[in-house]
Design a protein around this motif. Structure first.
Motif, PDB file in Angstrom:
ATOM      1  N   LEU A  91      -1.873  -4.366   0.874  1.00 19.81           N
ATOM      2  CA  LEU A  91      -0.800  -3.577   1.489  1.00 19.81           C
ATOM      3  C   LEU A  91      -0.091  -4.309   2.629  1.00 19.81           C
ATOM      4  N   GLU A  92      -0.872  -4.841   3.550  1.00 19.74           N
ATOM      5  CA  GLU A  92      -0.260  -5.448   4.724  1.00 19.74           C
ATOM      6  C   GLU A  92       0.680  -6.594   4.350  1.00 19.74           C
ATOM      7  N   LYS A  93       0.141  -7.450   3.483  1.00 22.20           N
ATOM      8  CA  LYS A  93       0.916  -8.595   3.035  1.00 22.20           C
ATOM      9  C   LYS A  93       2.202  -8.139   2.339  1.00 22.20           C
ATOM     10  N   THR A  94       2.083  -7.116   1.524  1.00 22.28           N
ATOM     11  CA  THR A  94       3.244  -6.605   0.795  1.00 22.28           C
ATOM     12  C   THR A  94       4.306  -6.072   1.756  1.00 22.28           C
ATOM     13  N   LEU A  95       3.853  -5.287   2.753  1.00 19.61           N
ATOM     14  CA  LEU A  95       4.811  -4.731   3.715  1.00 19.61           C
ATOM     15  C   LEU A  95       5.531  -5.844   4.469  1.00 19.61           C
ATOM     16  N   ASN A  96       4.783  -6.896   4.819  1.00 20.82           N
ATOM     17  CA  ASN A  96       5.413  -8.041   5.486  1.00 20.82           C
ATOM     18  C   ASN A  96       6.461  -8.711   4.620  1.00 20.82           C
ATOM     19  N   LEU A  97       6.134  -8.851   3.337  1.00 20.75           N
ATOM     20  CA  LEU A  97       7.074  -9.499   2.419  1.00 20.75           C
ATOM     21  C   LEU A  97       8.360  -8.681   2.280  1.00 20.75           C
ATOM     22  N   ILE A  98       8.204  -7.371   2.243  1.00 25.02           N
ATOM     23  CA  ILE A  98       9.389  -6.513   2.120  1.00 25.02           C
ATOM     24  C   ILE A  98      10.242  -6.616   3.387  1.00 25.02           C
ATOM     25  N   GLU A  99       9.578  -6.590   4.521  1.00 20.09           N
ATOM     26  CA  GLU A  99      10.261  -6.704   5.813  1.00 20.09           C
ATOM     27  C   GLU A  99      11.072  -8.011   5.883  1.00 20.09           C
ATOM     28  N   LYS A 100      10.419  -9.098   5.467  1.00 20.65           N
ATOM     29  CA  LYS A 100      11.077 -10.409   5.484  1.00 20.65           C
ATOM     30  C   LYS A 100      12.281 -10.460   4.566  1.00 20.65           C
ATOM     31  N   ASN A 101      12.244  -9.607   3.532  1.00 19.35           N
ATOM     32  CA  ASN A 101      13.238  -9.611   2.480  1.00 19.35           C
ATOM     33  C   ASN A 101      14.398  -8.650   2.791  1.00 19.35           C
ATOM     34  N   LYS A 102      14.363  -8.074   3.973  1.00 19.80           N
ATOM     35  CA  LYS A 102      15.287  -6.983   4.337  1.00 19.80           C
ATOM     36  C   LYS A 102      16.766  -7.357   4.170  1.00 19.80           C
ATOM     37  N   GLN A 103      17.110  -8.589   4.511  1.00 18.74           N
ATOM     38  CA  GLN A 103      18.514  -9.044   4.374  1.00 18.74           C
ATOM     39  C   GLN A 103      18.994  -8.852   2.958  1.00 18.74           C
ATOM     40  N   LYS A 104      18.104  -9.246   2.042  1.00 20.61           N
ATOM     41  CA  LYS A 104      18.502  -9.290   0.645  1.00 20.61           C
ATOM     42  C   LYS A 104      18.493  -7.905   0.002  1.00 20.61           C
ATOM     43  N   ILE A 105      17.433  -7.115   0.270  1.00 22.55           N
ATOM     44  CA  ILE A 105      17.352  -5.864  -0.492  1.00 22.55           C
ATOM     45  C   ILE A 105      17.992  -4.655   0.192  1.00 22.55           C
ATOM     46  N   ASN A 106      18.122  -4.665   1.480  1.00 19.72           N
ATOM     47  CA  ASN A 106      18.895  -3.595   2.101  1.00 19.72           C
ATOM     48  C   ASN A 106      18.414  -2.176   1.746  1.00 19.72           C
ATOM     49  N   TYR A 107      17.606  -1.606   2.590  1.00 15.99           N
ATOM     50  CA  TYR A 107      17.091  -0.258   2.310  1.00 15.99           C
ATOM     51  C   TYR A 107      17.108   0.569   3.589  1.00 15.99           C
TER      52      TYR A 107
END
Ligand code: ASP
Ligand code: MG
Length: 404
Positions: free
Chosen positions: A315-331
């Motif tokens: 979970l933790e790793k996944t949440l970090n990856l999503i956070e890092k990806n924020k520019q691209k996925i925009n949520y």
């Protein structure tokens, strides 16, 4: 004369007394006129202990060194068992993976077997010897010790059965066979006489711990008949065989579960092609397994929500990856929950019987169990629920589908 691959798991060889018991079983099967190749796991707890030691040296302990370390457990059990068989007056000898050799690729800690050399062991067993092979290990083409992933001695046994053309592969364990569900949470669990490879693969992948999923997959690919049975009783256990040889009286064969699931919802992502790919690509590249995925269609065609499940430890790793990806996925936001379980019903009988789905959902509803996500295949239905309701769900489904 039959040629048998007999595999004994960690609990079957967990103490010196138990090893002596296994030696007696081997002696009996040999005296029935069979050629025997035994495959052993490490004594129970050994592999976990070794992993702990490596972790206390380094959180990033080198994988190829880890394989050298972990394979030592099976070196101990194979020699103790050979010695015990010799002590009963029979001819026996241990083989480590590299001595045979069992050749694998160099994917350390989860290697695949590519080839097993057979001449030496064939010669030995054809002269009345009992071969005892250390499970879980092999050697790569670059001459390094490898291991096959946790529970990998099951895979060793299936591969030995394949390369040696054994008539059957018997997995001796501490339960009576493959059970309709986990007896530690439902005392009504019963031994299944016959189960198909496909069902067994689902059961093993969905949480039944009796056999390693990779080993079931390998048996299915090569049509190796497998018999899962108890080391501590004479009962015949469970036969794993092709679906075409089973006459399905029951719609559901078993109920499996896995705890430690987590759910992540990404709320308000733009609804356009490529978004799901952008979300899951970095997660997949980091070797995190995505299980269930649900996308809620947006009513205005602009924003959607994507929910998926993973193992809690990721979970933790996944949440970090999503956070890092924020520019691209925009949520808008991410919400998560990590106290979830997946409960599944498995049965090839489902293919021909409609109505299983609603029966499952109704019986959960009657117990006030809320379903958070659903996934299905031809022969299984899984639901995600709160973890503390696991036992309740397993019990009611076991009863509903006539397995009690
Ligand atoms: N000893 C290894 C493990 O604990 C392999 C096995 O037991 O099958 O994972
Ligand atoms: Mg095992």
């Amino acid at each position: 004369m039959k040629r048998l691959a007999l595999k004994f798991g960690g609990t079957s060889v967990g103490t010196v007394e138990k090893i002596k018991n296994v030696a007696n079983i081997v002696k009996k099967r040999h005296s029935e006129g069979n050629e025997i190749i035994v495959v052993v796991s490490a004594m129970s707890g050994t592999t976990d202990e070794l992993i702990k030691k490596s972790n206390s040296i380094s959180k990033n302990f080198d994988n190829s060194e880890l394989d050298v370390l972990l394979s030592s457990g099976e070196q101990v059990s194979s020699s103790l068992l050979s010695g015990a068989i010799i002590d009963l007056g029979l001819k026996a000898r241990s083989w480590l993976g590299w001595q045979i050799p069992i050749i694998t690729n160099d994917n350390h800690t989860s290697s695949q077997i590519t080839k097993i050399k057979t001449d030496e062991i064939l010669n030995f067993i054809s002269h009345g010897g009992i071969a005892v092979v250390a499970g879980f290990q092999g050697i790569s083409s670059s001459n390094r010790i490898t291991t096959l992933g946790r529970g990998g001695s099951d895979l060793s046994a299936v591969a030995i059965a394949k390369f040696f053309g054994a008539d059957s592969c018997e997995i001796y364990t501490d339960v009576e066979g493959v059970l309709t569900t986990d007896p530690s949470i439902n005392k009504k669990a019963k031994t299944i006489d016959k189960i198909s490879y496909e069902e067994m693969l689902e059961m093993a992948s969905l949480g039944a711990k009796v056999m390693q999923p990779n080993a079931v997959q390998a048996a299915m690919t090569d049509d190796i008949p497998v018999n899962v049975r108890s080391t501590f009783s004479e009962n015949s256990g469970t036969k794993i065989i092709p679906e075409s040889e089973i006459d399905y009286k029951k719609v559901v064969t078993g109920v499996a579960y896995s705890k430690n699931n987590a759910k992540v919802s990404i709320v308000g992502v733009i609804d356009k092609p490529g978004v799901a790919a952008d979300i899951f690509e970095p997660i997949g590249k980091n070797n995190i397994n995505i299980d269930m995925v649900i996308q809620n269609t947006s009513f205005d065609g602009k924003k959607a929500n994507i929910t998926f499940t993973i193992k809690r430890e990721d979970l933790e790793k996944t949440l970090n990856l999503i956070e890092k990806n924020k520019q691209k996925i925009n949520y808008n936001k991410v919400v998560h929950d990590d106290k979830l379980a997946k409960v599944s019903i498995i049965g090839a009988g489902m293919i021909a019987n409609p109505g299983v789905t609603h029966k499952m959902f109704r019986s959960l509803a009657d117990e006030k169990i809320n379903i958070l996500a659903i996934s299905t295949s031809e022969i299984k239905i899984s639901v995600l629920i709160r973890e503390e309701l696991t036992q309740k769900a397993v019990k009611i489904l076991h009863e509903t589908f006539g397995l009690n």
